[in-house]
Write an enzyme that holds these catalytic residues in place. Structure first.
Site, mmCIF file in Angstrom:
data_model
loop_
_atom_site.group_PDB
_atom_site.id
_atom_site.type_symbol
_atom_site.label_atom_id
_atom_site.label_comp_id
_atom_site.label_asym_id
_atom_site.label_seq_id
_atom_site.Cartn_x
_atom_site.Cartn_y
_atom_site.Cartn_z
ATOM 1 N N VAL A 1 0.831 -1.206 0.000
ATOM 2 C CA VAL A 1 0.000 0.000 0.000
ATOM 3 C C VAL A 1 0.866 1.258 0.000
ATOM 4 O O VAL A 1 0.631 2.181 -0.789
ATOM 5 C CB VAL A 1 -0.972 -0.002 1.207
ATOM 6 C CG1 VAL A 1 -1.857 1.243 1.162
ATOM 7 C CG2 VAL A 1 -1.844 -1.262 1.206
ATOM 8 N N LYS B 1 -6.809 -2.136 9.851
ATOM 9 C CA LYS B 1 -8.097 -2.582 10.423
ATOM 10 C C LYS B 1 -7.908 -3.283 11.760
ATOM 11 O O LYS B 1 -8.730 -3.161 12.664
ATOM 12 C CB LYS B 1 -8.821 -3.517 9.450
ATOM 13 C CG LYS B 1 -8.062 -4.786 9.169
ATOM 14 C CD LYS B 1 -8.412 -5.413 7.864
ATOM 15 C CE LYS B 1 -7.220 -6.184 7.369
ATOM 16 N NZ LYS B 1 -6.835 -5.915 6.027
ATOM 17 N N GLU C 1 -10.328 5.366 5.746
ATOM 18 C CA GLU C 1 -11.111 4.870 4.610
ATOM 19 C C GLU C 1 -10.575 3.532 4.083
ATOM 20 O O GLU C 1 -11.334 2.653 3.682
ATOM 21 C CB GLU C 1 -11.099 5.917 3.489
ATOM 22 C CG GLU C 1 -11.941 5.593 2.297
ATOM 23 C CD GLU C 1 -13.422 5.463 2.643
ATOM 24 O OE1 GLU C 1 -14.046 6.464 2.978
ATOM 25 O OE2 GLU C 1 -13.942 4.337 2.579
ATOM 26 N N VAL D 1 -11.234 -0.674 5.512
ATOM 27 C CA VAL D 1 -12.283 -1.622 5.122
ATOM 28 C C VAL D 1 -12.568 -1.452 3.639
ATOM 29 O O VAL D 1 -12.765 -0.331 3.160
ATOM 30 C CB VAL D 1 -13.606 -1.361 5.892
ATOM 31 C CG1 VAL D 1 -14.625 -2.440 5.569
ATOM 32 C CG2 VAL D 1 -13.364 -1.277 7.381
ATOM 33 N N GLY E 1 -1.748 -15.496 -5.193
ATOM 34 C CA GLY E 1 -1.383 -14.411 -4.275
ATOM 35 C C GLY E 1 -2.577 -13.767 -3.582
ATOM 36 O O GLY E 1 -2.449 -12.728 -2.941
ATOM 37 N N ASP F 1 -10.480 -11.538 9.824
ATOM 38 C CA ASP F 1 -10.333 -10.323 9.019
ATOM 39 C C ASP F 1 -11.713 -9.669 8.794
ATOM 40 O O ASP F 1 -11.881 -8.466 8.985
ATOM 41 C CB ASP F 1 -9.685 -10.701 7.676
ATOM 42 C CG ASP F 1 -9.608 -9.531 6.722
ATOM 43 O OD1 ASP F 1 -8.703 -8.698 6.880
ATOM 44 O OD2 ASP F 1 -10.462 -9.442 5.815
ATOM 45 N N LYS G 1 -13.399 -5.942 10.150
ATOM 46 C CA LYS G 1 -14.053 -4.974 9.262
ATOM 47 C C LYS G 1 -15.512 -4.763 9.675
ATOM 48 O O LYS G 1 -16.026 -3.640 9.630
ATOM 49 C CB LYS G 1 -13.954 -5.450 7.819
ATOM 50 C CG LYS G 1 -12.508 -5.448 7.325
ATOM 51 C CD LYS G 1 -12.372 -6.245 6.050
ATOM 52 C CE LYS G 1 -10.969 -6.185 5.491
ATOM 53 N NZ LYS G 1 -10.775 -7.124 4.374
ATOM 54 N N GLY H 1 -5.368 -4.985 -2.521
ATOM 55 C CA GLY H 1 -4.408 -4.669 -3.583
ATOM 56 C C GLY H 1 -3.847 -3.278 -3.336
ATOM 57 O O GLY H 1 -4.565 -2.393 -2.856
HETATM 58 N N1 LIG Z 1 -2.395 -4.984 0.914
HETATM 59 C C1 LIG Z 1 -3.673 -4.703 0.828
HETATM 60 O O1 LIG Z 1 -4.329 -5.009 -0.157
HETATM 61 C C2 LIG Z 1 -4.368 -3.974 1.955
HETATM 62 C C3 LIG Z 1 -5.730 -3.623 1.826
HETATM 63 C C4 LIG Z 1 -6.371 -2.924 2.850
HETATM 64 C C5 LIG Z 1 -5.652 -2.605 3.986
HETATM 65 N N2 LIG Z 1 -4.340 -2.992 4.102
HETATM 66 C C6 LIG Z 1 -3.626 -2.643 5.328
HETATM 67 O O2 LIG Z 1 -2.559 -1.774 4.996
HETATM 68 C C7 LIG Z 1 -1.465 -1.992 5.877
HETATM 69 C C8 LIG Z 1 -0.215 -2.299 5.054
HETATM 70 O O3 LIG Z 1 -0.424 -3.435 4.257
HETATM 71 P P1 LIG Z 1 0.640 -3.872 3.146
HETATM 72 O O4 LIG Z 1 0.007 -4.978 2.388
HETATM 73 O O5 LIG Z 1 1.130 -2.682 2.417
HETATM 74 O O6 LIG Z 1 1.818 -4.458 4.085
HETATM 75 P P2 LIG Z 1 3.318 -4.794 3.653
HETATM 76 O O7 LIG Z 1 3.426 -4.963 2.183
HETATM 77 O O8 LIG Z 1 3.753 -5.900 4.542
HETATM 78 O O9 LIG Z 1 4.126 -3.459 4.051
HETATM 79 C C9 LIG Z 1 4.420 -3.095 5.362
HETATM 80 C C10 LIG Z 1 5.448 -1.989 5.306
HETATM 81 O O10 LIG Z 1 5.691 -1.505 6.635
HETATM 82 C C11 LIG Z 1 7.085 -1.538 6.922
HETATM 83 N N3 LIG Z 1 7.231 -1.836 8.348
HETATM 84 C C12 LIG Z 1 6.659 -2.848 9.044
HETATM 85 N N4 LIG Z 1 7.022 -2.781 10.340
HETATM 86 C C13 LIG Z 1 7.846 -1.716 10.458
HETATM 87 C C14 LIG Z 1 8.561 -1.138 11.539
HETATM 88 N N5 LIG Z 1 8.510 -1.649 12.767
HETATM 89 N N6 LIG Z 1 9.304 -0.039 11.286
HETATM 90 C C15 LIG Z 1 9.376 0.499 10.054
HETATM 91 N N7 LIG Z 1 8.710 -0.015 8.981
HETATM 92 C C16 LIG Z 1 7.965 -1.106 9.195
HETATM 93 C C17 LIG Z 1 7.649 -2.621 6.034
HETATM 94 O O11 LIG Z 1 9.035 -2.381 5.830
HETATM 95 P P3 LIG Z 1 9.909 -3.313 4.814
HETATM 96 O O12 LIG Z 1 9.415 -2.963 3.442
HETATM 97 O O13 LIG Z 1 11.296 -2.891 5.051
HETATM 98 O O14 LIG Z 1 9.609 -4.726 5.222
HETATM 99 C C18 LIG Z 1 6.803 -2.450 4.777
HETATM 100 O O15 LIG Z 1 7.358 -1.435 3.957
HETATM 101 C C19 LIG Z 1 -1.919 -3.121 6.818
HETATM 102 O O16 LIG Z 1 -2.469 -2.560 7.980
HETATM 103 C C20 LIG Z 1 -2.984 -3.827 6.018
HETATM 104 O O17 LIG Z 1 -3.928 -4.493 6.835
HETATM 105 C C21 LIG Z 1 -3.685 -3.649 3.104
#
Ligand SMILES: NC(=O)c1ccc[n+]([C@@H]2O[C@H](COP(=O)([O-])OP(=O)(O)OC[C@H]3O[C@@H](n4cnc5c(N)ncnc54)[C@H](OP(=O)(O)O)[C@@H]3O)[C@@H](O)[C@H]2O)c1
Length: 425
Positions: free
Chosen positions: A15, A106, A130, A133, A188, A202, A206, A303
């Site tokens: 994200v 969330k 926003e 969820v 994926g 999950d 939400k 995504g």
């Molecule tokens: N992916 C989706 O489709 C989606 C949809 C809705 C909501 N969300 C929510 O959005 C959030 C992020 O999701 P994501 O999929 O983007 O996760 P992700 O790909 O795992 O990315 C997490 C990021 O946070 C960094 N990070 C984690 N812990 C850290 C710490 N202690 N200090 C500094 N940086 C830290 C990671 O660093 P590194 O890159 O160095 O590992 C990475 O860049 C979550 O809360 C998720 O529930 C995601």
């Protein structure tokens, strides 16, 4: 805030990177629409050395996330790192620094919303969520703002793309849950450990967030009654189809002036219901308002790019001044326990194919005042399958029926019990 809104990103994963790319690639349009430029000025990640495809100069990265929230060149913090800690402490620190926060987390909102909202109020800044969820689907703002003048009676949502993908494959291709899960993992859509999705955690988080807004009630994920899809079999899917239903994992909240029920469980819905056509990994929330009537919001629930539009949308980043993040006065409404809820039920039983079995089963239902709407029997040599749908019944009575049916020696198993939603009387 000056001519430029300066954004600090906590996280640059799926994200976070998509937010940075969107702000860069759509910079001109965003500046025109928002009346101010928005740029990323600081980014916290865990591993500084990881290669990243983002239009952000290397010098703006840090592995100390407190650098971001305390940086004087950051006006708004976008928390997209996930997890409870250190995300919670960082958000609280941002509020102490007088900075609004946009979060997609969330898990955090569904467990610690009281502390977060109270701290935002104390700091007179906003907490916007926003993206928490429904990924790219605008849900929070429509519920909080557009529908603020209405009274929401109920919402039913498909809010987990992984389980919706799995149920779609089971329905359309006749696959088992295991086959569909393996396919989701290959594509994926599902994590290596898919339990948060399959067991409904999950969706429950939400459901808690949406129900809190829709019913002015602070609901935590732990308050939500939850059943996942693990017990759904190809037989259930097949019988659902024959009966004119589709099986979906639903997040449901419904209420009146006194009580609200919030639950996540698989349910059969009529094949003609708008939610039945939400296939693959798409999400949708079907809302019933007293005045607006039925309304459905549909789109990609996950995504990087879709979610970035919700967490990095220009209005989220600059629109906080006219958008108070603190929920209004909470109405003193009771959360209704699942035993008191009413629904129709589908039940599948394996029975010995002997005379009198149906009569014994009917007697149990009559004793518990649960009325049967339709029954259907499929025979095999010694054993038969009985499928039945009840009229509206109380959960407590239904569970008592299941317990007593299991005591009948000709009933070999009550294999499935699935609620039937939105099917009319
Ligand atoms: N992916 C989706 O489709 C989606 C949809 C809705 C909501 N969300 C929510 O959005 C959030 C992020 O999701 P994501 O999929 O983007 O996760 P992700 O790909 O795992 O990315 C997490 C990021 O946070 C960094 N990070 C984690 N812990 C850290 C710490 N202690 N200090 C500094 N940086 C830290 C990671 O660093 P590194 O890159 O160095 O590992 C990475 O860049 C979550 O809360 C998720 O529930 C995601």
């Amino acid at each position: 805030m000056g001519d430029v809104v300066r954004v600090g990103l906590l996280g640059c994963g799926n994200v976070g990177a998509a937010v940075a790319r969107m702000l860069h690639e759509h910079g001109d349009e965003i500046a025109r629409r928002a009346g101010t430029a928005i740029e990323v000025t600081r980014v916290a990640v865990r591993e500084l050395d990881k290669p990243r495809d983002v239009p952000v100069p290397a010098g703006l990265f840090t592995d100390d996330p407190y650098d971001v929230v305390r940086d004087r060149d950051v006006d708004v913090v976008v928390e997209v790192m996930g997890g409870i800690e250190p995300a919670r402490s960082l958000i609280l620190e941002a509020f102490r620094q007088g900075k609004p926060v946009v979060t997609a987390n969330k898990e955090l909102l569904a467990t610690l919303s009281r502390e977060l909202f109270e701290s935002a109020a104390a700091g007179r800044v906003d907490l916007l969520y926003e993206a928490a969820v429904g990924g790219g689907i605008p849900l929070i703002r429509p519920l909080r703002e557009h529908l603020a003048g209405d009274r929401i009676m109920r919402f039913m949502g498909i809010v987990n793309g992984t389980t919706n993908y799995i149920l779609t494959r089971m329905t359309e291709d006749g696959w088992s849950l295991g086959q569909a899960l393996a396919d989701a993992q290959r594509l994926g859509f599902a994590e290596a450990d898919p339990s948060a999705d399959l067991e409904g955690h999950d969706a429950a988080a939400k459901a808690a967030i949406l129900a809190s807004i829709a019913f002015d009630l602070r609901v935590a994920a732990g308050d939500v009654y939850r059943e996942g899809i693990m017990a759904i079999t190809p037989d259930d899917i097949r019988f659902a189809k024959q009966l004119g239903y589709v099986v979906k994992l639903l997040a449901i909240a419904e209420g009146d002036g006194h009580e609200v029920s919030v639950r996540v469980h698989p349910a059969m819905i009529p094949a003609g219901h708008p939610l039945a056509s939400v296939r693959e990994s798409f999400n949708a929330v079907f809302i019933e308002g007293e005045r607006v009537g039925p309304l459905m919001l549909y789109g990609r629930g996950a995504g990087g790019d879709p979610t970035a539009t919700s967490s990095g949308g220009a209005r989220s980043l600059i629109g906080h001044a006219d958008h108070p993040g603190v929920p209004s006065e909470l109405a003193p409404r009771r959360l209704k326990p699942i035993e008191e809820m009413q629904a129709q039920y589908y039940m599948l039983m394996r029975v010995a194919d002997r005379p009198g079995v149906l009569a014994a089963i009917a007697l149990v239902f009559a004793e518990h005042m649960v009325s049967i709407k339709s029954v259907w029997q499929e025979g095999h040599a010694e054993e038969a399958q009985i499928v039945l749908i009840t009229h509206q019944a109380r959960e407590r009575a239904l569970q008592a029926c299941v317990r007593d049916l299991r005591l009948i020696d000709t009933v070999k198993a009550v294999s499935s019990v699935v609620r039937v939603e939105a099917a009319g009387p």
